[in-house]
Design an enzyme around this catalytic site. Structure first.
Site, PDB file in Angstrom:
ATOM      1  N   ARG A 134       0.847  -1.205   0.000  1.00 57.62           N
ATOM      2  CA  ARG A 134       0.000   0.000   0.000  1.00 57.62           C
ATOM      3  C   ARG A 134       0.878   1.250   0.000  1.00 57.62           C
ATOM      4  O   ARG A 134       0.646   2.191  -0.738  1.00 57.62           O
ATOM      5  CB  ARG A 134      -0.931  -0.033   1.209  1.00 57.62           C
ATOM      6  CG  ARG A 134      -1.422   1.319   1.662  1.00 57.62           C
ATOM      7  CD  ARG A 134      -2.426   1.954   0.717  1.00 57.62           C
ATOM      8  NE  ARG A 134      -3.656   1.767   1.288  1.00 57.62           N
ATOM      9  CZ  ARG A 134      -4.867   1.552   0.757  1.00 57.62           C
ATOM     10  NH1 ARG A 134      -5.055   1.525  -0.336  1.00 57.62           N
ATOM     11  NH2 ARG A 134      -5.939   1.371   1.329  1.00 57.62           N
ATOM     12  N   ILE A 149      -0.444   6.714   8.800  1.00 63.20           N
ATOM     13  CA  ILE A 149      -1.386   5.667   9.209  1.00 63.20           C
ATOM     14  C   ILE A 149      -1.339   4.525   8.187  1.00 63.20           C
ATOM     15  O   ILE A 149      -2.213   4.416   7.325  1.00 63.20           O
ATOM     16  CB  ILE A 149      -2.830   6.212   9.351  1.00 63.20           C
ATOM     17  CG1 ILE A 149      -2.862   7.453  10.242  1.00 63.20           C
ATOM     18  CG2 ILE A 149      -3.741   5.132   9.929  1.00 63.20           C
ATOM     19  CD1 ILE A 149      -4.254   8.067  10.423  1.00 63.20           C
ATOM     20  N   PRO A 150      -0.287   3.691   8.258  1.00 63.13           N
ATOM     21  CA  PRO A 150      -0.214   2.585   7.303  1.00 63.13           C
ATOM     22  C   PRO A 150      -1.287   1.527   7.563  1.00 63.13           C
ATOM     23  O   PRO A 150      -1.649   1.263   8.712  1.00 63.13           O
ATOM     24  CB  PRO A 150       1.186   2.011   7.530  1.00 63.13           C
ATOM     25  CG  PRO A 150       1.579   2.453   8.894  1.00 63.13           C
ATOM     26  CD  PRO A 150       0.854   3.732   9.165  1.00 63.13           C
ATOM     27  N   HIS A 151      -1.794   0.978   6.468  1.00 58.47           N
ATOM     28  CA  HIS A 151      -2.790  -0.091   6.544  1.00 58.47           C
ATOM     29  C   HIS A 151      -2.663  -0.909   5.269  1.00 58.47           C
ATOM     30  O   HIS A 151      -1.927  -0.534   4.363  1.00 58.47           O
ATOM     31  CB  HIS A 151      -4.200   0.482   6.722  1.00 58.47           C
ATOM     32  CG  HIS A 151      -4.535   1.584   5.758  1.00 58.47           C
ATOM     33  ND1 HIS A 151      -4.023   2.862   5.894  1.00 58.47           N
ATOM     34  CD2 HIS A 151      -5.283   1.603   4.641  1.00 58.47           C
ATOM     35  CE1 HIS A 151      -4.464   3.616   4.899  1.00 58.47           C
ATOM     36  NE2 HIS A 151      -5.227   2.875   4.120  1.00 58.47           N
ATOM     37  N   GLY A 152      -3.372  -2.001   5.203  1.00 62.10           N
ATOM     38  CA  GLY A 152      -3.239  -2.911   4.069  1.00 62.10           C
ATOM     39  C   GLY A 152      -3.945  -2.429   2.818  1.00 62.10           C
ATOM     40  O   GLY A 152      -4.643  -1.422   2.820  1.00 62.10           O
TER      41      GLY A 152
END
Length: 144
Positions: free
Chosen positions: A46, A60-63
């Protein structure tokens, strides 16, 4: 299981780059049972497509969209980086908040986190938090 708990907070981290910072945040989610290990790769994927840097020292890392099946339950992890880490384009993150959101939780969580971190006074408290308990308290008071 709480979305955020002390075992998902890492203080005074010193990642060498943004990908190491994202791996730290992802590993906390994996260790707490919120996601399978493959989710970390999706968080990195991502980031390579679209930066998760939000401004005000926050990332705000997320998949990716196709990583939902790797999420076991909704959770947040917090990595505090006092010296900051380069997130590209001259942006420095001092706070990396990993999100694994089951179902449709992730917009609500993103909104809550963004609201908490849009307040300079909260960011100051977050950067000064010296215990995981203090960090959890700041976020829980803002999640109501």
């Amino acid at each position: 299981m709480s979305i955020l708990s002390t075992n998902k907070v890492k203080l005074n981290a010193k990642p060498k780059d943004k990908f190491e910072a994202i791996r730290m945040a992802g590993q906390l989610l994996v260790d707490a049972g919120h996601a399978s290990a493959a989710y970390i790769d999706k968080m990195i994927e991502r980031e390579q497509t679209l930066s998760t840097f939000m401004g005000n020292g926050l990332a705000i890392p997320h998949g990716t969209q196709d990583s939902k099946s790797l999420i076991l339950s909704t959770g947040l992890s917090i990595v505090q980086i006092p010296d900051g880490v380069d997130f590209g384009d001259g942006e420095t993150a001092n706070l990396v908040i990993g999100i694994a959101a089951a179902g449709n939780d992730h917009l609500d969580i993103l909104t809550n986190v963004a609201m908490i971190c849009s307040e300079d006074e909260n960011i100051e408290q977050i950067m000064q938090a010296s215990t995981p308990e203090a960090m959890v308290k700041i976020f829980e008071s803002g999640m109501e």
